[in-house]
Write a protein that holds these residues in place. Structure first.
Motif, mmCIF file in Angstrom:
data_model
loop_
_atom_site.group_PDB
_atom_site.id
_atom_site.type_symbol
_atom_site.label_atom_id
_atom_site.label_comp_id
_atom_site.label_asym_id
_atom_site.label_seq_id
_atom_site.Cartn_x
_atom_site.Cartn_y
_atom_site.Cartn_z
ATOM 1 N N UNK A 63 0.858 -1.201 0.000
ATOM 2 C CA UNK A 63 0.000 0.000 0.000
ATOM 3 C C UNK A 63 0.894 1.251 0.000
ATOM 4 N N UNK A 64 1.921 1.218 0.833
ATOM 5 C CA UNK A 64 2.810 2.386 0.936
ATOM 6 C C UNK A 64 3.579 2.606 -0.376
ATOM 7 N N UNK A 76 -1.978 6.551 4.723
ATOM 8 C CA UNK A 76 -2.620 5.586 3.840
ATOM 9 C C UNK A 76 -2.572 4.191 4.476
ATOM 10 N N UNK A 77 -1.406 3.841 5.050
ATOM 11 C CA UNK A 77 -1.277 2.517 5.675
ATOM 12 C C UNK A 77 -2.196 2.410 6.891
ATOM 13 N N UNK A 82 -6.948 -0.395 9.334
ATOM 14 C CA UNK A 82 -8.309 -0.552 9.870
ATOM 15 C C UNK A 82 -9.179 -1.421 8.951
ATOM 16 N N UNK A 83 -8.990 -1.282 7.644
ATOM 17 C CA UNK A 83 -9.772 -2.138 6.724
ATOM 18 C C UNK A 83 -9.417 -3.605 6.973
ATOM 19 N N UNK A 363 6.133 -2.072 10.235
ATOM 20 C CA UNK A 363 5.861 -1.323 9.006
ATOM 21 C C UNK A 363 5.473 0.119 9.364
ATOM 22 N N UNK A 364 4.666 0.270 10.394
ATOM 23 C CA UNK A 364 4.165 1.617 10.753
ATOM 24 C C UNK A 364 4.928 2.188 11.941
#
Ligand SMILES: C=C(O[C@@H]1C=C(C(=O)O)C=C[C@H]1O)C(=O)O
Length: 364
Positions: A63-64, A76-77, A82-83, A363-364
């Motif tokens: 995604x990133x 965005x991540x 949450x999705x 990742x985050x």
């Protein structure tokens, strides 16, 4: 065009895009439900593994990579986090124990890692988080392991010596502390500040400069500190955003940590091993025979094979006086050929080697 007309047109665009988003998100969710069926069938008599840390890390990374802006990659991540959390909850809501009470930074870390659809259960102590995971009462646990200002959380490392739980992931959280008061606090008469000992240490210089004479009382957690001041008009608390919101407090001063990049690393503990995600870290624990050059022998294979060490930590062994246990983190997965050969040569040389886990780099 009038402002009203311009807004109307743009809002119609947003409504149309939202319809497409709703359809696409629902389609994604239906696909996740099918994934759950496949996993259930494939696991036959065993317990199906619905949560897949390596796959989630890959989704977030890609995604990133594909993010065209204007959102930042992190933003965005976070949306996709949450999705995915909602999609996983359709398969099976993940149950997570964390170092409580409600409102701690560890809870914030759990939410950051698993998203808001996870069922989070506060525990009173780090040992209890380990026990809850080992007993299978929850799927995962979240515990703090090191802070960029204050160093390692010994209690967490010591639990790994006794427990057989595995490390399944890591999460990093920027820690911002605020000086908080309640509606009833008389701000000019503050004579006491409550917080956790780690937070006092992370805000020491600020407190020395701004509140040198107030009594500093260390309690079990920042959330506990936040709760106490509700009934004490002369006391303030040092805690973070979650505790502030939960106990309806106001900041006198925000971000009072001495180091602006104050960050805590948390570990996700569980019972399964995690498949390679393509960008992983491995944690091992080794007890060394007490002989000259033992630490050199332990670290040499990493150097010779070009493997990056990210952390080496020592704890005294409880079995014999003046013998030590080493916790080593390095880049790579235990299924990588090069990592396998390094681990083999360490096992041949050391007293005892245990792989605590290979897991995706945060990742985050
Ligand atoms: C859908 C899956 O299951 C879960 C949900 C994921 C998602 O929503 O993308 C990813 C990994 C799993 O935690 C999967 O394994 O692919």
């Amino acid at each position: 065009m009038s402002t009203e007309n311009e807004l109307k047109g743009l809002r119609e665009n947003i409504d149309a895009i939202d319809s497409q988003l709703i359809e696409l998100i629902s389609e994604r969710a239906r696909c996740a439900e099918k994934v759950a069926d496949v996993k259930s069938k494939a696991s036959e008599n065993e317990v199906a593994l619905f949560y897949r840390p390596e796959r989630e890390a890959q989704v977030l990374r890609s995604v990133m990579e594909r993010n065209p802006g204007p959102f930042s990659n992190e933003e965005m991540a976070r949306l996709f986090r949450e999705i995915m959390s909602s999609c996983l909850a359709l398969e099976q809501p993940v149950r997570v124990a964390f170092l409580g009470p409600e409102g701690t930074f560890t809870q914030q870390a759990a939410l950051k890692h698993f998203g808001k659809s996870a069922v989070a259960k506060p525990m009173g102590a780090i040992d209890e988080v380990f026990r809850e995971v080992a007993a299978g009462a929850v799927n995962y646990g979240v515990v703090p392991v090191e802070n960029s200002t204050e160093g390692v959380v010994n209690h967490t490392l010591d639990n790994f010596i006794e427990s057989s739980v595995r490390i399944c992931g890591e999460v990093e959280l920027r820690i911002h502390h605020h000086l908080l008061v309640a509606d009833t606090t008389k701000i000019k008469q503050i004579s006491r500040v409550y917080s956790h000992a780690q937070s006092f240490a992370q805000c020491r210089k600020w407190l020395d400069a701004n509140y040198p004479t107030v009594e500093r009382v260390a309690v079990n957690s920042n959330a506990d500190a936040a709760k106490r001041i509700k009934s004490e008009w002369h006391s303030a608390a040092i805690a973070g955003d979650m505790a502030q919101d939960l106990y309806d407090l106001q900041p006198i001063e925000e971000k009072i940590e001495d180091h602006p990049d104050n960050t805590t690393r948390f570990l996700i503990i569980g019972s399964e091993s995690v498949a390679p995600s393509g960008n992983d870290k491995t944690s091992i624990v080794v007890s060394l025979r007490n002989k000259p050059g033992a630490l050199h022998d332990l670290l040499r294979p990493f150097y010779e094979n070009g493997i990056d060490l990210t952390r080496v930590e020592t704890r005294p062994s409880r079995n014999a006086k003046w013998t030590y246990i080493f916790f080593v983190d390095f880049i790579g997965h235990c299924e990588d050929e090069v990592v396998k050969s390094v681990l083999d040569s360490i096992a041949a040389n050391s007293g005892d080697l245990r792989i605590l886990g290979s897991y995706p780099i945060a990742v985050l």
